[in-house]
Write an enzyme that holds these catalytic residues in place. Sequence first.
Site, mmCIF file in Angstrom:
data_model
loop_
_atom_site.group_PDB
_atom_site.id
_atom_site.type_symbol
_atom_site.label_atom_id
_atom_site.label_comp_id
_atom_site.label_asym_id
_atom_site.label_seq_id
_atom_site.Cartn_x
_atom_site.Cartn_y
_atom_site.Cartn_z
ATOM 1 C CE LYS A 14 40.171 47.188 27.688
ATOM 2 N NZ LYS A 14 41.051 48.337 27.439
ATOM 3 N NE ARG A 89 39.969 54.858 30.156
ATOM 4 C CZ ARG A 89 41.261 54.881 30.470
ATOM 5 N NH1 ARG A 89 41.659 55.604 31.498
ATOM 6 N NH2 ARG A 89 42.129 54.191 29.772
ATOM 7 N NE ARG A 123 49.675 43.144 34.399
ATOM 8 C CZ ARG A 123 48.940 44.211 34.103
ATOM 9 N NH1 ARG A 123 48.326 44.286 32.939
ATOM 10 N NH2 ARG A 123 48.814 45.194 34.978
ATOM 11 N NE ARG A 156 52.857 45.303 33.579
ATOM 12 C CZ ARG A 156 52.991 46.035 32.488
ATOM 13 N NH1 ARG A 156 52.950 47.356 32.575
ATOM 14 N NH2 ARG A 156 53.169 45.474 31.310
ATOM 15 N NE ARG A 167 45.211 48.380 38.149
ATOM 16 C CZ ARG A 167 46.245 47.820 38.758
ATOM 17 N NH1 ARG A 167 46.903 48.499 39.696
ATOM 18 N NH2 ARG A 167 46.636 46.588 38.464
#
Length: 220
Positions: A14, A89, A123, A156, A167
């Site tokens: 995104k 959201r 990541r 992370r 999430r």
Amino acid sequence: MHKYVIMGVQGCGKGTQAALLVNALDLVHIGVGDIFRWHIKNHTKLGAQVKRIVASGNLVGDEIVERIVHGRLEEHDWNFGFILDGFPRSESQARFFLESYDIDAVIHIQVPDEVVRERVLSRRLCSDCGLDYNLISHRPAVEDVCDVCSGALITRPDDHPDALAGRLNDYHTKNKPVLSLFQRKELVLDIDGTLAPKALHKEIISQLGATNYHSSTPVQ
């Protein structure tokens, strides 16, 4: 003037696509997360409030988010339009937004959860300069070492399977009513987020039917 909302689960690309659309259509990118980070960095009262909320493990409430977005849009620095990222959201935020602004489309980037898991868990972040890497699409020349500053690459803190599962569940639960509301207004464009970035960008432009497209930014 073009006014868009871009939506998609974490890891869908995104942010990359929003940046490309900003360049292609002379849009202003309005990212709610960026606004919050600016307030925190500059030690504003709002920043302190947001920091306390996030530190306690809670989400920033609708009232604060709506006030932030409304205030940012009231700056009217978006002569050719905007792309809104990170809002709405919740259904109440979406209703607030539609009552205040006319929008042209909601760009919904769809990516299966298994693809998101692969992307997110690959990541890495430089512990020194903060540069982002991805072991699928942007590998360092030397394993676990930053190409720019030679800092150590780390995962992370919240990029582990359990946190990601939470999430993903949170995203689907909260965004389903938002998408349903936008779909009833016939605003949603569903885009295949598994496409390569260049193909994905072209597909978005095609579905938007953009006539003043002039992107000069190379897409990998």
